[in-house]
Scaffold this motif. Structure first.
Motif, short mmCIF file in Angstrom:
data_model
loop_
_atom_site.label_atom_id
_atom_site.label_comp_id
_atom_site.label_asym_id
_atom_site.label_seq_id
_atom_site.Cartn_x
_atom_site.Cartn_y
_atom_site.Cartn_z
N SER A 22 0.80 -1.22 0.00
CA SER A 22 0.00 0.00 0.00
C SER A 22 0.83 1.27 0.00
O SER A 22 0.38 2.31 -0.43
N ASN A 27 -3.94 5.19 -1.09
CA ASN A 27 -5.18 4.50 -0.72
C ASN A 27 -4.83 3.34 0.19
O ASN A 27 -4.76 2.20 -0.25
N ASN A 43 -8.62 4.15 7.74
CA ASN A 43 -8.33 4.58 6.38
C ASN A 43 -7.27 5.66 6.47
O ASN A 43 -7.48 6.68 7.12
N ALA A 66 -8.67 -14.04 4.31
CA ALA A 66 -7.89 -13.34 3.27
C ALA A 66 -6.83 -14.26 2.69
O ALA A 66 -6.65 -14.33 1.47
N GLU A 69 -8.14 -16.73 0.26
CA GLU A 69 -8.71 -16.13 -0.96
C GLU A 69 -10.22 -16.02 -0.93
O GLU A 69 -10.86 -15.91 -1.97
N ASP A 72 -11.34 -12.58 -2.52
CA ASP A 72 -10.75 -12.15 -3.80
C ASP A 72 -11.81 -11.64 -4.77
O ASP A 72 -11.55 -10.72 -5.55
N HIS A 73 -13.01 -12.18 -4.73
CA HIS A 73 -14.06 -11.77 -5.66
C HIS A 73 -14.45 -10.29 -5.45
O HIS A 73 -14.99 -9.65 -6.34
N LEU A 74 -14.15 -9.73 -4.27
CA LEU A 74 -14.50 -8.34 -4.00
C LEU A 74 -13.57 -7.36 -4.70
O LEU A 74 -13.92 -6.19 -4.87
N GLY A 75 -12.41 -7.82 -5.11
CA GLY A 75 -11.45 -6.96 -5.80
C GLY A 75 -11.58 -7.01 -7.31
O GLY A 75 -10.86 -6.31 -8.01
N ALA A 76 -12.50 -7.82 -7.79
CA ALA A 76 -12.64 -7.99 -9.25
C ALA A 76 -13.41 -6.83 -9.86
O ALA A 76 -14.19 -6.18 -9.29
#
Length: 76
Positions: A22, A27, A43, A66, A69, A72-76
């Motif tokens: 990061s 971000n 944040n 995490a 995985e 992982d679908h949330l970052g697609a």
């Protein structure tokens, strides 16, 4: 006891840490260990904003998910 929603800058002794991936992109999510054994998350764009507070068990469950995985679908 520190509770969800506390202003992140009001957590005494916090040593906020960003993930290596990061650093530099602006971000970032930052975490700090808590004296009670849990973890607080904020944040980095809003360092005085609210912190999410996790018990140790909740944090371990999140990290396991995490690493497995599950999110992982949330970052697609």
């Amino acid at each position: 006891m520190i509770v969800n929603g506390v202003k992140a800058d009001q957590i005494s002794g916090a040593a906020w840490q960003k993930a290596r991936a990061s650093v530099g992109n602006g971000n970032c999510v930052e975490v700090t260990p808590l004296a009670e054994g849990g973890v607080a998350m904020r944040n980095s764009r809003f360092p005085t904003g609210p912190a999410l507070v996790f018990s140790k068990a909740e944090w371990v469950a999140f990290l396991d998910g995490a690493k497995g995985e599950e999110f992982d679908h949330l970052g697609a």
